[in-house]
Write an enzyme that holds these catalytic residues in place. Structure first.
Site, PDB file in Angstrom:
ATOM      1  N   ALA A  82       0.906  -1.399  -0.030  1.00 54.23           N
ATOM      2  CA  ALA A  82      -0.151   0.093  -0.141  1.00 54.23           C
ATOM      3  C   ALA A  82       1.012   1.122  -0.011  1.00 54.23           C
ATOM      4  CB  ALA A  82      -0.849  -0.104   1.240  1.00 54.23           C
ATOM      5  N   GLU A 115      -2.790 -12.418  -4.873  1.00 61.25           N
ATOM      6  CA  GLU A 115      -4.142 -12.402  -5.021  1.00 61.25           C
ATOM      7  C   GLU A 115      -4.745 -10.739  -5.116  1.00 61.25           C
ATOM      8  OE1 GLU A 115      -4.224 -14.624  -1.975  1.00 61.25           O
ATOM      9  OE2 GLU A 115      -4.164 -16.422  -3.325  1.00 61.25           O
ATOM     10  N   ASN A 120      -9.897  -4.028  -8.286  1.00 58.32           N
ATOM     11  CA  ASN A 120      -8.850  -3.209  -7.929  1.00 58.32           C
ATOM     12  C   ASN A 120      -7.898  -2.727  -9.116  1.00 58.32           C
ATOM     13  OD1 ASN A 120      -6.808  -1.530  -6.961  1.00 58.32           O
ATOM     14  ND2 ASN A 120      -6.500  -3.220  -5.133  1.00 58.32           N
ATOM     15  N   TYR A 127       0.371  -4.370 -11.281  1.00 56.36           N
ATOM     16  CA  TYR A 127       1.064  -5.740 -11.587  1.00 56.36           C
ATOM     17  C   TYR A 127       1.191  -6.072 -12.906  1.00 56.36           C
ATOM     18  CZ  TYR A 127      -0.286  -5.890  -6.612  1.00 56.36           C
ATOM     19  OH  TYR A 127      -0.520  -5.579  -5.180  1.00 56.36           O
TER      20      TYR A 127
END
Ligand SMILES: CC(C)(COP(=O)(O)OP(=O)(O)OC[C@H]1O[C@@H](n2cnc3c(N)ncnc32)[C@H](O)[C@@H]1OP(=O)(O)O)[C@@H](O)C(=O)NCCC(=O)NCCS
Length: 156
Positions: A82, A115, A120, A127
């Protein structure tokens, strides 16, 4: 008055191992980043294990993000990531991920998995930039909304 376009540029981001003293800052980011945030105890437990790695990202000495991952044999499992809301879109997460890959590759890891919530978009975009592709789905994975998790995989 003329409209001014503000272009946010990437900043110098340092990384180092997370310590218990960092947890106040880390938890303040965690609590506003996830519907089901990790607790202090979960971070402390994580930091006990030799196969778990927890890094903070800093700008000018201020903690702006963090990453937690585990290395098991040749595989990296990304467990948490985060960035402070005020520091997003400034390449902090990209720096943390590339540091994770550098450390893990040096320890023999060749694959990565994680995961992510299907909705999102920010994390999915991030990613994909690092070569992760969707390999599977866990329906109803998140207990708060019942949302599915996408399983992503990368070969490094
Ligand atoms: C996901 C998160 C970690 C990204 O952190 P960040 O530091 O803003 O990411 P970066 O600046 O390194 O962005 C890298 C890429 O990710 C993608 N991305 C990041 N934020 C995005 C957004 N809001 N919308 C779309 N794509 C986004 C883009 O491809 C971006 O590249 P670009 O800026 O060149 O377009 C951050 O939004 C966050 O903390 N979210 C809440 C917690 C979370 O969802 N963690 C991931 C759990 S799986």
């Amino acid at each position: 008055m003329k409209n001014k376009t503000v272009v946010e540029t990437a900043v110098d981001i340092e990384t180092r191992d997370m310590t218990a003293d960092d947890l106040e800052d880390v938890l303040s980011i965690e609590s506003v980043s996830f519907p089901i945030p990790w607790s202090e105890g979960m971070f402390l437990e994580e930091m006990k294990h030799s196969f778990c790695h927890d890094l903070v990202g800093l700008v000018g000495g201020q903690i702006v993000g963090y990453i937690s991952f585990a290395i098991v044999y040749d595989e990296i499992y990304l467990r948490n990531l985060a960035v402070h809301k005020d520091w997003r879109r400034r390449s902090v997460a990209s720096k943390l991920l590339s540091t994770m890959i550098d450390i893990s590759s040096g320890m023999g890891a060749r694959y990565g998995t994680l995961e992510v919530r299907k909705s999102n978009k920010a994390a999915l975009g991030l990613y994909k930039n690092f070569g992760f592709v969707v390999k599977g789905i866990r329906p109803s994975y998140y207990s708060d909304t019942g949302e599915a998790a996408l399983i992503m995989w990368a070969d490094f």
